[in-house]
Write a protein that holds these residues in place. Structure first.
Motif, PDB file in Angstrom:
ATOM      1  N   ARG A  45      31.967   5.091 -16.791  1.00  0.00           N
ATOM      2  CA  ARG A  45      32.079   6.472 -16.338  1.00  0.00           C
ATOM      3  C   ARG A  45      33.203   7.154 -17.116  1.00  0.00           C
ATOM      4  NH1 ARG A  45      31.599   7.479  -9.966  1.00  0.00           N
ATOM      5  NH2 ARG A  45      29.918   6.017 -10.461  1.00  0.00           N
ATOM      6  N   GLU A  46      32.944   8.378 -17.589  1.00  0.00           N
ATOM      7  CA  GLU A  46      33.939   9.070 -18.400  1.00  0.00           C
ATOM      8  C   GLU A  46      34.197  10.476 -17.890  1.00  0.00           C
ATOM      9  OE1 GLU A  46      32.615   9.522 -22.430  1.00  0.00           O
ATOM     10  OE2 GLU A  46      30.986  10.887 -21.895  1.00  0.00           O
ATOM     11  N   PHE A  47      35.404  10.938 -18.166  1.00  0.00           N
ATOM     12  CA  PHE A  47      35.818  12.286 -17.777  1.00  0.00           C
ATOM     13  C   PHE A  47      35.062  13.335 -18.574  1.00  0.00           C
ATOM     14  CE2 PHE A  47      38.575  15.652 -16.506  1.00  0.00           C
ATOM     15  CZ  PHE A  47      38.860  16.391 -17.640  1.00  0.00           C
ATOM     16  N   VAL A  48      34.696  14.432 -17.892  1.00  0.00           N
ATOM     17  CA  VAL A  48      34.051  15.565 -18.557  1.00  0.00           C
ATOM     18  C   VAL A  48      34.929  16.806 -18.473  1.00  0.00           C
ATOM     19  CG1 VAL A  48      32.069  17.120 -18.556  1.00  0.00           C
ATOM     20  CG2 VAL A  48      31.735  14.675 -18.119  1.00  0.00           C
ATOM     21  N   ALA A  49      35.327  17.164 -17.246  1.00  0.00           N
ATOM     22  CA  ALA A  49      36.121  18.377 -17.059  1.00  0.00           C
ATOM     23  C   ALA A  49      36.762  18.352 -15.682  1.00  0.00           C
ATOM     24  CB  ALA A  49      35.250  19.629 -17.203  1.00  0.00           C
ATOM     25  N   CYS A  50      37.846  19.138 -15.533  1.00  0.00           N
ATOM     26  CA  CYS A  50      38.440  19.295 -14.209  1.00  0.00           C
ATOM     27  C   CYS A  50      39.064  20.680 -14.108  1.00  0.00           C
ATOM     28  CB  CYS A  50      39.457  18.205 -13.899  1.00  0.00           C
ATOM     29  SG  CYS A  50      40.962  18.251 -14.883  1.00  0.00           S
ATOM     30  N   ILE A  51      39.333  21.082 -12.871  1.00  0.00           N
ATOM     31  CA  ILE A  51      39.890  22.406 -12.612  1.00  0.00           C
ATOM     32  C   ILE A  51      40.907  22.287 -11.490  1.00  0.00           C
ATOM     33  CG2 ILE A  51      38.023  23.002 -11.009  1.00  0.00           C
ATOM     34  CD1 ILE A  51      38.189  25.884 -12.169  1.00  0.00           C
ATOM     35  N   ASP A  62      36.909  16.290 -25.239  1.00  0.00           N
ATOM     36  CA  ASP A  62      36.777  16.960 -26.537  1.00  0.00           C
ATOM     37  C   ASP A  62      35.336  17.283 -26.913  1.00  0.00           C
ATOM     38  OD1 ASP A  62      39.554  15.251 -28.236  1.00  0.00           O
ATOM     39  OD2 ASP A  62      39.494  16.994 -26.907  1.00  0.00           O
ATOM     40  N   SER A  63      34.397  16.388 -26.630  1.00  0.00           N
ATOM     41  CA  SER A  63      33.026  16.597 -27.096  1.00  0.00           C
ATOM     42  C   SER A  63      32.303  17.732 -26.364  1.00  0.00           C
ATOM     43  CB  SER A  63      32.222  15.308 -26.961  1.00  0.00           C
ATOM     44  OG  SER A  63      31.976  15.005 -25.588  1.00  0.00           O
ATOM     45  N   LYS A  65      34.055  20.611 -25.230  1.00  0.00           N
ATOM     46  CA  LYS A  65      34.805  21.867 -25.375  1.00  0.00           C
ATOM     47  C   LYS A  65      33.971  22.903 -26.110  1.00  0.00           C
ATOM     48  CE  LYS A  65      39.503  19.994 -25.324  1.00  0.00           C
ATOM     49  NZ  LYS A  65      40.727  19.714 -26.118  1.00  0.00           N
ATOM     50  N   GLY A  66      33.953  24.116 -25.582  1.00  0.00           N
ATOM     51  CA  GLY A  66      33.185  25.194 -26.184  1.00  0.00           C
ATOM     52  C   GLY A  66      31.728  25.219 -25.755  1.00  0.00           C
ATOM     53  N   ARG A  67      31.273  24.159 -25.089  1.00  0.00           N
ATOM     54  CA  ARG A  67      29.879  24.108 -24.625  1.00  0.00           C
ATOM     55  C   ARG A  67      29.788  24.103 -23.099  1.00  0.00           C
ATOM     56  NH1 ARG A  67      26.808  19.814 -25.603  1.00  0.00           N
ATOM     57  NH2 ARG A  67      28.538  18.313 -25.658  1.00  0.00           N
ATOM     58  N   PHE A  68      30.735  23.446 -22.437  1.00  0.00           N
ATOM     59  CA  PHE A  68      30.736  23.341 -20.976  1.00  0.00           C
ATOM     60  C   PHE A  68      31.847  24.215 -20.396  1.00  0.00           C
ATOM     61  CE2 PHE A  68      28.893  18.743 -20.518  1.00  0.00           C
ATOM     62  CZ  PHE A  68      27.834  19.102 -21.333  1.00  0.00           C
ATOM     63  N   THR A  69      31.579  24.764 -19.213  1.00  0.00           N
ATOM     64  CA  THR A  69      32.576  25.565 -18.516  1.00  0.00           C
ATOM     65  C   THR A  69      32.621  25.149 -17.048  1.00  0.00           C
ATOM     66  OG1 THR A  69      32.145  27.455 -19.971  1.00  0.00           O
ATOM     67  CG2 THR A  69      33.344  27.880 -17.929  1.00  0.00           C
ATOM     68  N   TYR A 107      42.249  12.570 -16.311  1.00  0.00           N
ATOM     69  CA  TYR A 107      41.027  12.029 -16.914  1.00  0.00           C
ATOM     70  C   TYR A 107      40.739  10.585 -16.504  1.00  0.00           C
ATOM     71  CZ  TYR A 107      44.559  10.629 -20.379  1.00  0.00           C
ATOM     72  OH  TYR A 107      45.669  10.140 -21.005  1.00  0.00           O
ATOM     73  N   TYR A 108      41.544  10.029 -15.601  1.00  0.00           N
ATOM     74  CA  TYR A 108      41.303   8.682 -15.111  1.00  0.00           C
ATOM     75  C   TYR A 108      40.352   8.696 -13.927  1.00  0.00           C
ATOM     76  CZ  TYR A 108      45.121   6.467 -17.758  1.00  0.00           C
ATOM     77  OH  TYR A 108      45.931   5.966 -18.743  1.00  0.00           O
ATOM     78  N   VAL A 109      39.344   7.834 -13.955  1.00  0.00           N
ATOM     79  CA  VAL A 109      38.438   7.689 -12.822  1.00  0.00           C
ATOM     80  C   VAL A 109      39.222   7.325 -11.565  1.00  0.00           C
ATOM     81  CG1 VAL A 109      36.575   6.284 -11.872  1.00  0.00           C
ATOM     82  CG2 VAL A 109      36.435   7.088 -14.237  1.00  0.00           C
TER      83      VAL A 109
END
Length: 125
Positions: A45-51, A62-63, A65-69, A107-109
């Motif tokens: 499982r990997e981090f995608v985004a957080c708020i 990083d992969s 950025k600019g595509r997901f919000t 970014y840690y599960v």
């Protein structure tokens, strides 16, 4: 009992878009950090985004950025992940997660206390 319920996954062609939603139940998460993670078959499982709880601070892998919000509607106690320009490598089960605002690494599960059941996202032609 606290639950996080994801929705919005599905099958989409490369270059397409999906908008995931996460609606917590059992308590309000207005002061909590909300995050999205994903897990591809055979992968960790990997981090995608957080708020942040205020919505002011966001972080992205990083992969994406600019595509997901990532965004949140505190009045509706809901967090969203708008995914555009999707690629086959974005395929996986997407999980909503939450934790109190604290100093744990975002970014840690293991930094997250609450998890949803996940929603499948498949990017394929």
């Amino acid at each position: 009992q606290v639950q996080l319920v994801e929705s919005g996954g599905g099958l989409v062609a490369p270059g397409g878009s999906l908008n995931l939603s996460c609606a917590p139940s059992g308590r309000t998460f207005s002061t909590y950090v909300m995050g999205w993670f994903r897990q591809a078959p055979g992968q960790e499982r990997e981090f995608v985004a957080c708020i942040s709880w205020s919505g002011v601070t966001t972080r992205y892998e990083d992969s994406v950025k600019g595509r997901f919000t990532i965004s949140r509607d505190s009045a509706k106690n809901t967090v969203f992940l708008q995914m555009d320009s999707l690629k086959p490598e974005d395929t996986g089960v997407y999980y909503c997660a939450s934790r109190p605002s604290d100093s744990r690494i975002y970014y840690y599960v293991a930094s997250y206390d609450y998890w949803g059941q996940g929603t499948q996202v498949t990017v394929s032609s």
